[in-house]
Scaffold this motif. Structure first.
Motif, PDB file in Angstrom:
ATOM      1  N   ALA A   1       0.816  -1.219   0.000  1.00 58.39           N
ATOM      2  CA  ALA A   1       0.000   0.000   0.000  1.00 58.39           C
ATOM      3  C   ALA A   1       0.840   1.255   0.000  1.00 58.39           C
ATOM      4  O   ALA A   1       0.353   2.346   0.293  1.00 58.39           O
ATOM      5  CB  ALA A   1      -0.916  -0.018   1.236  1.00 58.39           C
TER       6      ALA A   1
ATOM      7  N   ALA B   1       2.219   3.148  -2.383  1.00 56.97           N
ATOM      8  CA  ALA B   1       1.863   4.220  -3.320  1.00 56.97           C
ATOM      9  C   ALA B   1       0.681   5.025  -2.803  1.00 56.97           C
ATOM     10  O   ALA B   1       0.663   6.265  -2.899  1.00 56.97           O
ATOM     11  CB  ALA B   1       1.548   3.632  -4.687  1.00 56.97           C
ATOM     12  N   GLN B   2      -0.342   4.342  -2.274  1.00 57.37           N
ATOM     13  CA  GLN B   2      -1.548   5.009  -1.805  1.00 57.37           C
ATOM     14  C   GLN B   2      -1.332   5.722  -0.466  1.00 57.37           C
ATOM     15  O   GLN B   2      -2.037   6.666  -0.132  1.00 57.37           O
ATOM     16  CB  GLN B   2      -2.696   4.010  -1.656  1.00 57.37           C
ATOM     17  N   GLN B   3      -0.344   5.278   0.298  1.00 55.87           N
ATOM     18  CA  GLN B   3      -0.181   5.819   1.655  1.00 55.87           C
ATOM     19  C   GLN B   3       1.000   6.779   1.779  1.00 55.87           C
ATOM     20  O   GLN B   3       1.389   7.145   2.884  1.00 55.87           O
ATOM     21  CB  GLN B   3       0.029   4.656   2.649  1.00 55.87           C
TER      22      GLN B   3
ATOM     23  N   GLN C   1       1.298  10.005   1.076  1.00 53.65           N
ATOM     24  CA  GLN C   1       0.955  11.252   1.735  1.00 53.65           C
ATOM     25  C   GLN C   1       0.692  11.042   3.223  1.00 53.65           C
ATOM     26  O   GLN C   1       1.088  11.854   4.075  1.00 53.65           O
ATOM     27  CB  GLN C   1      -0.275  11.865   1.052  1.00 53.65           C
ATOM     28  N   GLN C   2       0.001   9.937   3.530  1.00 46.50           N
ATOM     29  CA  GLN C   2      -0.282   9.656   4.939  1.00 46.50           C
ATOM     30  C   GLN C   2       1.012   9.403   5.734  1.00 46.50           C
ATOM     31  O   GLN C   2       1.149   9.842   6.878  1.00 46.50           O
ATOM     32  CB  GLN C   2      -1.203   8.434   5.053  1.00 46.50           C
TER      33      GLN C   2
END
Length: 567
Positions: free
Chosen positions: A324, A326-328, A330-331
């Motif tokens: 995960a 790529a999706q995380q 920013q988080q």
């Protein structure tokens, strides 16, 4: 319990090592160090114990066992307010060495219902008969007679030749009581380390029995392993035996030979008992270490399993994070910023905690220093108070070795070790003072002048020191905290050329030390001090003898006045 009159009797089942199968109720068990060959066998045996709790007298028979059926006798037992008096008479005792060369005498024992043995005294055979009169503080007990290697044994052997038997006219009742009790087996006393030489240990009319028993006791202590576990006590017993042998070769008489030989036997028995105790302590320590090793191994295995589980969990989390990523992204960046802020806050908090811990540590150090100073002040005050109290009884001075109490020659009978009445009164006061202080050690040193032979003076100084120790012990001072030394004419405190100087040199000094008065007992090496307690080098004045090696003595320079209290 059935009662008849003032006495009650208890039938005691004793777990004893016995050669009589008629009394055996279970198979023998072996205890002790099997590698050294030193062990005890345990089987069951029945006898009867009488409760002599009330005043008055009664009698019991002493009946021979299957080992010696011809033995017979009786014991008159009288209960008094001060203890129980026993008058035992036994007939038809064969020579003890008929059971083996290791056995030289007989001993009368009292066995409590709890299974504790008490050595009541030696039965010396004369024309097949023997008697012993003694007193014990026990209230209920059985009586047995055993063949032994020497008079000083602390544990009965398995050669039981007689035991008490309740008579028709014995006042009392019977109640069964089960007790476990151990006896030293015949194999223990037979040769294990060195063979028994019949020419040395065979009982004859030429060699004194006391000397034979001393030889036997030293041999048994060596077999038990005393050279490893109690070397100093064994060496002392060997030295005493050598002295007795020397007296025997020089035909010094039965008195001196018997005194030294019996002391040698007692010392050897102490070494044997100490060896058994220390072997048991060593075994217990090995078991404790083995248990600790097993516990540590189990803990290490648990930690390894826990680490493996943590590693597996971390790998699983890492795989999920990568999937995960790529999706995380920013988080994660936001989380990194938050973590940095949190880390900064934690660093500040840790700095505050470190400063607080430093302040607390400083405070604790100050408190510890105050407590140490207070403890030192308390010890100094206690030492000064004891010095003042002792000075009110006998002349006492404060030295590096401790508080030295001086007993002049006038407190003893001339040329003897007997204490005069005035000496006993003063020592009774000294004992009362010593008992009031914890952790106190007393070294009693005896000295004489140079008049007479060196051997006589050394013996007299030792005997006087022992007389003081015995009396202090009778007044309640713990005997284990008292040691004695006899120095004879060594270390004079005045010139032996004058009568007053010789009188000052004839003295007994009590060196009192201990942690409660600011000095650890037994931790001071040899120190020469003057009469004011200041350290000094030994003097070479011709009127003084050099101190004995290893002894703690006070050296007074030649010509220095020394005050002796007029007793």
């Amino acid at each position: 319990m059935t009662k008849f009159g003032k006495y009650s009797a208890l039938a005691v089942s004793l777990a004893l090592t016995s050669v009589s199968p008629a009394f055996c109720q279970q198979g023998p068990a072996i205890t002790g160090d099997q590698n050294s060959g030193y062990h005890m066998r345990v089987v069951s045996r029945s006898t009867e114990a009488v409760d002599y709790r009330h005043k008055g007298s009664t009698k019991v028979n002493l009946r021979g066992t299957d080992l010696a059926p011809e033995v017979k006798g009786e014991a008159k037992v009288e209960g008094t307010a001060g203890g129980v008096k026993i008058d035992a008479n036994v007939e038809h005792l064969r020579p003890a060495n008929s059971f083996g060369l290791a056995y030289l005498t007989y001993v009368l024992w009292a066995i409590t219902p709890q299974g504790a043995p008490r050595n009541l005294g030696e039965l010396i055979i004369k024309d097949g008969k023997s008697s012993v009169r003694t007193t014990t503080d026990l209230q209920a007990f059985a009586l047995i007679v055993t063949a032994e290697p020497d008079f000083a044994v602390a544990q009965p052997s398995d050669l039981i030749v007689a035991q008490n038997e309740i008579r028709r006219d014995t006042k009392g009742g019977v109640e069964p009581v089960n007790v476990t009790f151990q006896l030293i087996s015949r194999e223990t006393y037979n040769a294990q380390v060195q063979p028994i030489d019949s020419s040395v240990y065979e009982v004859s009319n030429k060699t004194p029995l006391d000397l034979l028993e001393a030889r036997n006791a030293v041999r048994i202590a060596k077999d038990a392993g005393a050279d490893k576990y109690a070397p100093s006590e064994l060496q002392k017993a060997q030295d005493l035996l050598n002295r007795a042998e020397d007296y025997y070769r020089r035909k010094r008489g039965s008195g001196p030979i018997g005194t030294v030989a019996r002391e040698a036997a007692q010392t050897a028995e102490e070494a044997r008992v100490m060896t058994i105790k220390r072997e048991e302590e060593e075994r217990a320590e090995l078991e404790r270490k083995a248990a600790a090793d097993r516990e540590a191994q189990a803990q290490a295995q648990a930690q390894a399993q826990q680490a493996a589980a943590a590693q597996a969990q971390a790998q699983a989390e890492q795989s999920a994070a990568q999937a995960a990523q790529a999706q995380q992204a920013q988080q994660q960046a936001e989380q990194a910023r938050q973590q940095a802020e949190l880390a900064q806050q934690q660093a500040a908090q840790q700095a505050q905690q470190a400063e607080l811990a430093r302040q607390q540590a400083d405070q604790q150090r100050q408190q510890a220093e105050q407590a140490r100073q207070q403890a030192e002040n308390d010890k100094a005050q206690m030492r000064a108070r004891m010095l003042q109290q002792l000075n009110q009884v006998l002349q006492t001075r404060d030295t590096a070795r401790g508080l030295i109490v001086n007993m002049p020659d006038v407190l003893f009978d001339t040329g003897k070790a007997d204490l005069k009445t005035s000496a006993r009164e003063r020592l009774a006061k000294v004992a009362g003072i010593l008992i009031a202080y914890p952790d106190i050690h007393v070294e009693i040193d005896g000295y004489t002048d140079s008049t007479g032979s060196l051997e006589f003076n050394e013996r007299l100084s030792q005997q006087r020191a022992e007389s003081v120790r015995s009396y202090l012990g009778s007044q309640g001072v713990n005997s284990s905290t008292i040691t004695t030394q006899g120095f004879g004419p060594s270390n004079p405190i005045a010139s032996n050329e004058t009568a007053s100087g010789r009188q000052q040199n004839r003295r007994v000094e009590l060196v009192v030390s201990g942690s409660s008065i600011g000095q650890a007992a037994g931790q001071n090496g040899p120190v020469n001090v003057n009469s004011q307690g200041d350290s000094m080098a030994p003097t070479n004045a011709p009127s003084q003898a050099p101190p004995s090696p290893g002894s703690n003595q006070t050296t007074v320079p030649a010509g220095q006045p020394t005050t002796v209290p007029q007793q």
